[in-house]
Design an enzyme around this catalytic site. Sequence first.
Site, PDB file in Angstrom:
ATOM      1  N   TRP A 136       0.981  -1.096  -0.029  1.00 16.03           N
ATOM      2  CA  TRP A 136       0.123  -0.070   0.070  1.00 16.03           C
ATOM      3  C   TRP A 136       0.993   1.418   0.169  1.00 16.03           C
ATOM      4  O   TRP A 136       0.251   2.366   0.232  1.00 16.03           O
ATOM      5  CB  TRP A 136      -0.988  -0.027   1.189  1.00 16.03           C
ATOM      6  CG  TRP A 136      -1.820  -1.242   1.126  1.00 16.03           C
ATOM      7  CD1 TRP A 136      -2.980  -1.193   0.599  1.00 16.03           C
ATOM      8  CD2 TRP A 136      -1.764  -2.345   1.758  1.00 16.03           C
ATOM      9  NE1 TRP A 136      -3.853  -2.398   0.777  1.00 16.03           N
ATOM     10  CE2 TRP A 136      -2.702  -3.363   1.541  1.00 16.03           C
ATOM     11  CE3 TRP A 136      -0.365  -3.109   2.613  1.00 16.03           C
ATOM     12  CZ2 TRP A 136      -2.816  -4.762   2.083  1.00 16.03           C
ATOM     13  CZ3 TRP A 136      -0.608  -4.401   2.897  1.00 16.03           C
ATOM     14  CH2 TRP A 136      -1.774  -5.156   2.582  1.00 16.03           C
ATOM     15  N   ASP A 137       2.229   1.015  -0.034  1.00 18.53           N
ATOM     16  CA  ASP A 137       3.122   2.176  -0.147  1.00 18.53           C
ATOM     17  C   ASP A 137       3.037   2.730   1.055  1.00 18.53           C
ATOM     18  O   ASP A 137       3.048   4.230   1.291  1.00 18.53           O
ATOM     19  CB  ASP A 137       2.785   3.356  -1.121  1.00 18.53           C
ATOM     20  CG  ASP A 137       4.062   4.328  -1.516  1.00 18.53           C
ATOM     21  OD1 ASP A 137       4.948   4.001  -1.288  1.00 18.53           O
ATOM     22  OD2 ASP A 137       3.755   5.257  -2.247  1.00 18.53           O
ATOM     23  N   TYR A 138       3.010   2.115   2.272  1.00 17.04           N
ATOM     24  CA  TYR A 138       3.168   2.769   3.535  1.00 17.04           C
ATOM     25  C   TYR A 138       4.641   2.750   4.046  1.00 17.04           C
ATOM     26  O   TYR A 138       4.827   2.488   5.209  1.00 17.04           O
ATOM     27  CB  TYR A 138       2.228   1.896   4.763  1.00 17.04           C
ATOM     28  CG  TYR A 138       0.944   2.148   4.250  1.00 17.04           C
ATOM     29  CD1 TYR A 138       0.228   3.066   3.671  1.00 17.04           C
ATOM     30  CD2 TYR A 138      -0.224   1.001   4.622  1.00 17.04           C
ATOM     31  CE1 TYR A 138      -1.080   3.379   3.588  1.00 17.04           C
ATOM     32  CE2 TYR A 138      -1.509   1.393   4.401  1.00 17.04           C
ATOM     33  CZ  TYR A 138      -1.904   2.375   3.853  1.00 17.04           C
ATOM     34  OH  TYR A 138      -3.323   2.608   3.642  1.00 17.04           O
TER      35      TYR A 138
END
Length: 807
Positions: A477-479
């Site tokens: 999730w591109d966290y």
Amino acid sequence: MSDHSVPGGSRLVRTCAAVLGLVMTLIGLYLAYGGFQLLQLGGSWYYLPMGLLIVVSGVLMGLGQVRGAWLYGVGFAVTVVWSLFEAGLAFWPLAARLGLLAVIGLLVALVTPSLRGAAACRHVKPASRGVAGVLALGLVAALITAFQPIWSVKPTAAPELAQGYQPGDDGANWTNYGRTPDGTQFAPLDQITPDNVSKLKVAWTFRTGDFSYGGAENQNTPLQIGNVVYACTPTNQVFALDADSGKQLWHFDPKANAGYSPTWQRCRSLAYYDVAQQAAQAAPGAPASQPAAAAAACQRRIYVTTANLRLIALDAQNGQPCEGFGQNGVVSLAEGMGEIIPGFYNPTAGPVLAGDRLIVGGWVMDNQSVDEPSGAVRAFDAVTGRLAWAWDVGRPGVTTAPGPGEHYTRGTPNTWAAPTYDAQLGLVYLPTGNGTPDMYGGHRTPETDRVSSSIVALDARTGAERWVFQTAHHDVWDYDLPSKPVLYDVPGDNGERIPALIQTTKRGEIFMIDRRDGKAIAEVVEKDVPTDGLPGEKLSPTQPYSVGMPQIRQGLLTEAGMWGITPLDQLACRIAFKQLEYKGDFTPPSTRWYIPHPSPFGTMNWGGISIDKAHDYLIVNDMRIMMKARLIPRDEVNKITAQSGKTGPGVGGIVPMDGTPYGVSRAMVTSQLGVPCTDPPFGMMTAIDLKTRQIAWQRSMGTVEQLGPLGIKTGLPLPIGMPTLGGPVATASGLIFFTGTADYYLRAIDVKTGKEIWKSPLPVGAQSTPLVYKSPESGKQFVVVTAGGGRTAPDRGDYIIAYALPD
């Protein structure tokens, strides 16, 4: 007088009523059509019948019949009840539902006495006047309320002085991105106070000539060493300025763009090293890194990393490269990295000094390929520039450079935010990202998954790994961790102080862990999350939540939580939401448009937090926006890319994720007016009491003055809160200085109450963390801002502006 024999004034009113009826009919048709679509998607029942009612009302109004007014009044009353049921008493959600319809209701009430059939009832005119008066007063009250900030939590009591806090200037320079190695962004200065901050004036302004266009952004917080301010620009130029006057002392241009076209230019910070001071602090008998004579010309050094992959040491006195460092003052950061497509790798955060080591990580362009440059973090000798160690995920336990013809492991988690250093423990803390590409992980190795989106503690001397704390498992999730870890001894339950590390995340979780061993101080629990991902994925069944600290984010999204300036664009946002796939937090990536929420842009980002050490307050700003994403099968990616003519790398449009079955596209979710689809506020500032670990106050931050529907500047300082970048700085006098809003201001906030007590307009927006220092020569306290333009606004500049109290 009969209805068919009316004076000219009444005819004009009836003409206005006919026009109003036409407008109402068109609005009703839109609501009915959109309401039908929404019902098909399983959404709210309100819009279809209300749209039909307004159509009938509008037709009757157009025919001049008073029944149209009565019918509209019934519909408006139903709308009020429905709005209160769905939105409660929250102002902006109510304004979206009722504002436009109340304006129409006011106009309807004004023309009602002139409509056919109105004369038959003697109560029509006074009733219409009464309704018009109520609606007018309501609209005026709403207009006044619209200019008030949004408070999610108001302060209930003044904070107590932190136990053991010793007021007074510590005499330290601003030598790190967060002032001191602990990264707390706290200035122990009290010359500028809540009582006199309104007297602040611009003391000096400097223009660098380096504007932030295209992918460039000015995110720099300068350093202050003695009476010199050292700033860097998006193209990695370094300026030394007199701290009292802003006069240029020297300028160094590394020509970072010569023969090179980076796409993500920024220079968040520089590093500073005093060779003689470090030598004096070294243990007796410790070997010197370099003969004293060779280092004499560069006893005090400024270090800068560049977009074309160089680490450069400069003499802090004159800006000349330090010849004994690397090759004539330059170390190549491309060495051992293998092939690097220009723009794919950039050490944007700058180097971080850890003892006599320079720690260098780098930003890797999102979602390009499985074969992107390595995320290896390297440490270099601060005097000689020789590699001291490297942390390479794919070579566990090996801290040396790759051999001839080899390279660091490709596609591993990178560290693009600044690390933090604890001199007492001898540890450096890395905030890592995820393995490339960001949004698909079916190919990732166990070594990559183990340290993605984690805090990794390394021995600062050797690079040996000490512990790992993960904030998101198998992150697709591109966290990635967006900000430096912050080191602060937090109050414990029994009056003790616990050496903590505080890490903010894009998810809105704030993790508080013991920096000695990586164990949670504030409770962390694993919660079940959806796992029905795409074929080949291996999603984690649980994810960590820091339940012992407040969440700084929007809650779970709902259709009722969609927003718009009017019911029309709110309806469009509700339809858009129902068309997207959303299963709550960690919604699995999909080939359908889905909602990764919180957004990959983050709630909290690279500006980090400030610790008000006087009151044990954690100060943090955030952004609250909704995004959508879609994984696109490879054949479709190739077809669309060929049709678009896109030839170079970039993070916009369809991004290839080469080496995986998919590409990815991401976008903001907005209405046709370009307005975010979720309820305001879109950005807030929060104070968390670290004694209780509860929110002390929370309020919207920023106005729409320089923004507006369809990209048109409204000029209205409506404080609905806008996405914020850059970080806050707290001072010992009880102030918070902040420039990271979408509007163009430097603000001073009262740390005790959260109230804005002063602001000064800037020529363009800023998204940097302010620098606060006291000049050792004049004794004056300064607040320095670098303003190059905000990400969401069009204006660009090249300003360094210093504020001080008048003599």
